[in-house]
Design a protein around this motif. Sequence first.
Motif, PDB file in Angstrom:
ATOM      1  N   HIS A  94      -3.604  -6.135  -3.812  1.00  0.00           N
ATOM      2  CA  HIS A  94      -3.566  -6.923  -5.049  1.00  0.00           C
ATOM      3  C   HIS A  94      -2.890  -8.285  -4.862  1.00  0.00           C
ATOM      4  N   VAL A  95      -1.752  -8.323  -4.186  1.00  0.00           N
ATOM      5  CA  VAL A  95      -1.020  -9.589  -4.076  1.00  0.00           C
ATOM      6  C   VAL A  95      -1.273 -10.305  -2.752  1.00  0.00           C
ATOM      7  N   THR A  96      -1.772  -9.623  -1.758  1.00  0.00           N
ATOM      8  CA  THR A  96      -2.187 -10.201  -0.487  1.00  0.00           C
ATOM      9  C   THR A  96      -1.119 -11.132   0.104  1.00  0.00           C
ATOM     10  N   PRO A  97      -0.151 -10.580   0.849  1.00  0.00           N
ATOM     11  CA  PRO A  97       0.938 -11.405   1.379  1.00  0.00           C
ATOM     12  C   PRO A  97       0.499 -12.450   2.417  1.00  0.00           C
ATOM     13  N   VAL A  98      -0.632 -12.256   3.053  1.00  0.00           N
ATOM     14  CA  VAL A  98      -1.196 -13.264   3.957  1.00  0.00           C
ATOM     15  C   VAL A  98      -2.453 -13.773   3.277  1.00  0.00           C
ATOM     16  N   SER A 128      -9.784 -12.988  -1.092  1.00  0.00           N
ATOM     17  CA  SER A 128     -11.172 -12.780  -1.475  1.00  0.00           C
ATOM     18  C   SER A 128     -11.663 -11.415  -0.995  1.00  0.00           C
ATOM     19  N   ALA A 129     -11.375 -11.096   0.253  1.00  0.00           N
ATOM     20  CA  ALA A 129     -11.795  -9.803   0.813  1.00  0.00           C
ATOM     21  C   ALA A 129     -11.174  -8.649   0.036  1.00  0.00           C
ATOM     22  N   ASN A 130      -9.962  -8.827  -0.418  1.00  0.00           N
ATOM     23  CA  ASN A 130      -9.270  -7.760  -1.147  1.00  0.00           C
ATOM     24  C   ASN A 130      -9.766  -7.601  -2.578  1.00  0.00           C
ATOM     25  N   ARG A 131     -10.714  -8.420  -2.964  1.00  0.00           N
ATOM     26  CA  ARG A 131     -11.334  -8.293  -4.289  1.00  0.00           C
ATOM     27  C   ARG A 131     -12.858  -8.221  -4.171  1.00  0.00           C
ATOM     28  N   ASP A 132     -13.319  -7.786  -3.026  1.00  0.00           N
ATOM     29  CA  ASP A 132     -14.749  -7.691  -2.723  1.00  0.00           C
ATOM     30  C   ASP A 132     -15.407  -6.632  -3.602  1.00  0.00           C
ATOM     31  N   GLU A 133     -16.314  -7.083  -4.473  1.00  0.00           N
ATOM     32  CA  GLU A 133     -16.965  -6.156  -5.415  1.00  0.00           C
ATOM     33  C   GLU A 133     -17.868  -5.149  -4.717  1.00  0.00           C
ATOM     34  N   THR A 134     -18.207  -5.384  -3.443  1.00  0.00           N
ATOM     35  CA  THR A 134     -19.000  -4.381  -2.718  1.00  0.00           C
ATOM     36  C   THR A 134     -18.125  -3.252  -2.182  1.00  0.00           C
ATOM     37  N   VAL A 135     -16.803  -3.440  -2.218  1.00  0.00           N
ATOM     38  CA  VAL A 135     -15.862  -2.426  -1.727  1.00  0.00           C
ATOM     39  C   VAL A 135     -15.088  -1.796  -2.882  1.00  0.00           C
ATOM     40  N   PHE A 136     -14.683  -2.603  -3.846  1.00  0.00           N
ATOM     41  CA  PHE A 136     -13.834  -2.128  -4.948  1.00  0.00           C
ATOM     42  C   PHE A 136     -14.626  -2.128  -6.251  1.00  0.00           C
TER      43      PHE A 136
END
Length: 143
Positions: A94-98, A128-136
Amino acid sequence: MEMYAYADRLCDERRDAPADDLLSVLLAAEVDGERLTQLQIDIFFMMLQNAGSETTRNLITTGMVALLEHPDQMERVRADLSRLPIAIEELLRHVTPVMQFVRRAERETEVAGQAIAAGDHVLMVYSSANRDETVFADPTAST
């Protein structure tokens, strides 16, 4: 300089008594038939230490802000500390430190239908990857 000295002392110890750890692997590694120099190992050691402390520091601060912004989620974790490992994983997403890294493609490839030539610079945007609609299923939701 103290970190380099510490790394050098650890290297001396591992040369005398290798262990089941990353430093022993690095000391035994060969690239094109040559062992890594002490300077290469020192620089890797410093990079690893900095990367670990930066991501940990960023996750703690941004994770706390996220929990303060979502008091219901903080209460869920407080009420049941067995949820902490999953909460940490979700905070990492959610917060993505990097935020991002740039890398250079070693060879021609394709990612998600996008051609990438050898030598191209590629920007990896973790948020962006951590909010990928194809994964989440609902990438913006706090779970």
